[in-house]
Design an enzyme around this catalytic site. Structure first.
Site, PDB file in Angstrom:
ATOM      1  N   LYS A 171      -4.046   7.700   3.309  1.00 55.28           N
ATOM      2  CA  LYS A 171      -5.086   7.361   3.557  1.00 55.28           C
ATOM      3  C   LYS A 171      -4.830   7.932   5.603  1.00 55.28           C
ATOM      4  O   LYS A 171      -5.844   8.299   6.375  1.00 55.28           O
ATOM      5  CB  LYS A 171      -5.135   5.854   3.685  1.00 55.28           C
ATOM      6  CG  LYS A 171      -5.808   5.743   2.271  1.00 55.28           C
ATOM      7  CD  LYS A 171      -7.195   6.149   2.133  1.00 55.28           C
ATOM      8  CE  LYS A 171      -7.132   5.192   0.714  1.00 55.28           C
ATOM      9  NZ  LYS A 171      -9.011   6.191   0.385  1.00 55.28           N
TER      10      LYS A 171
ATOM     11  N   TYR B 102       1.160  -1.333  -0.167  1.00 51.67           N
ATOM     12  CA  TYR B 102       0.421   0.018  -0.130  1.00 51.67           C
ATOM     13  C   TYR B 102       1.228   1.309   0.014  1.00 51.67           C
ATOM     14  O   TYR B 102       0.508   2.488  -0.865  1.00 51.67           O
ATOM     15  CB  TYR B 102      -1.172   0.213   1.232  1.00 51.67           C
ATOM     16  CG  TYR B 102      -2.177   0.747   0.639  1.00 51.67           C
ATOM     17  CD1 TYR B 102      -3.178   0.221   0.005  1.00 51.67           C
ATOM     18  CD2 TYR B 102      -2.636   1.037   1.635  1.00 51.67           C
ATOM     19  CE1 TYR B 102      -4.270   1.041  -0.666  1.00 51.67           C
ATOM     20  CE2 TYR B 102      -3.964   1.597   1.418  1.00 51.67           C
ATOM     21  CZ  TYR B 102      -4.779   1.869   0.706  1.00 51.67           C
ATOM     22  OH  TYR B 102      -5.912   2.913   0.347  1.00 51.67           O
TER      23      TYR B 102
END
Length: 254
Positions: free
Chosen positions: A160, A153
């Protein structure tokens, strides 16, 4: 009385009928809401096509969250379809593949900046553009638990984390205006966005085994239900929150 009777909503990010945004729009309409979608550029035709698959065909307004002219014009464009908004859904995120898939150390600032602008800063930009249409209401965004450093990620995880922090600050600053700001943290779902992450399967494969409730990666319905619930009046004193819809994985040890 349906959960969202009389509510007027702006929902971003409808690009496929498998997405959380699409299912949130569908459920919102089924619960009595009037829904307007946004899109831009080459994606506009996709959004318009999927808008027709909703229970009630929804209008689509132009909005590129990185374009100041689009943001400035958003209120007027929405006013062509409704006189105000009771809720907004932020389902927007993008990062170049060069900043994911194991490229954390090699990622260059220009690509990281793109990820942060679209995936993090736009959370503030969107609600500020919509706020002239709102006298209170709900703002709901989508995240993927930024508590951990997930495989592959990389900088999207950082984006995020920034989104989750921005949600707390927006809750602080918009609370006095009666606007609640909350995020839904969904487990991995096989959406178009997920498929664009290099090596995403390495993160999702073990999820159903780790989740106490189990986890179905093929449906966005549970996450969409949480979005709709947060848009309703059933959470009048909840803001700055992250609601996990992940089968319980966030609460488990490794």
């Amino acid at each position: 009385m349906a959960l969202l009777d009389g509510k007027k909503l702006l929902i971003t990010g409808v690009l496929t009928d498998s997405s959380i945004a699409f299912h949130a729009a569908r459920l919102a309409q089924e619960e009595g809401a009037e829904v307007i979608l946004s899109s831009f550029g080459r994606q506009m035709k996709l959004t318009q096509a999927f808008a027709k698959r909703l229970p009630v065909a929804a209008p689509v307004v132009e909005l590129d969250v990185t374009n100041e002219e689009d943001l400035a014009a958003l209120a007027d464009r929405v006013k062509e379809h409704t006189d105000g908004l009771d809720g907004v859904v932020h389902s927007i995120g993008f990062a170049p593949q060069s900043v994911m898939g194991g490229n954390f150390l090699s990622a260059e600032w220009g690509d990281v900046a793109t990820a942060l602008q679209i995936s993090t800063y736009s959370y503030k930009s969107l609600i500020e553009a919509a706020r002239p249409l709102m006298s209170g209401g709900a703002y709901v965004g989508l995240t993927f638990d930024a508590t951990f450093a997930w495989p592959v990620y990389d900088w999207m995880g950082v984006a995020k984390a920034g989104l989750e922090s921005a949600n707390r600050y927006l809750a602080r600053d918009l609370g006095p205006h009666g606007i609640r700001c909350n995020l839904v943290s969904a487990g991995p779902i096989r959406t178009t966005a997920a498929k664009s992450i290099p090596g995403f399967a390495t993160m999702e494969d073990a999820w159903p085994q780790r989740a106490p409730l189990g986890w179905d990666q093929t449906t966005a319905e549970p996450a969409a239900r949480a979005v709709v619930a947060l848009l309703s009046d059933w959470f009048p004193a909840t803001t700055g929150e992250i609601v996990h819809v992940d089968g319980g994985v966030h609460a488990m040890g490794q």
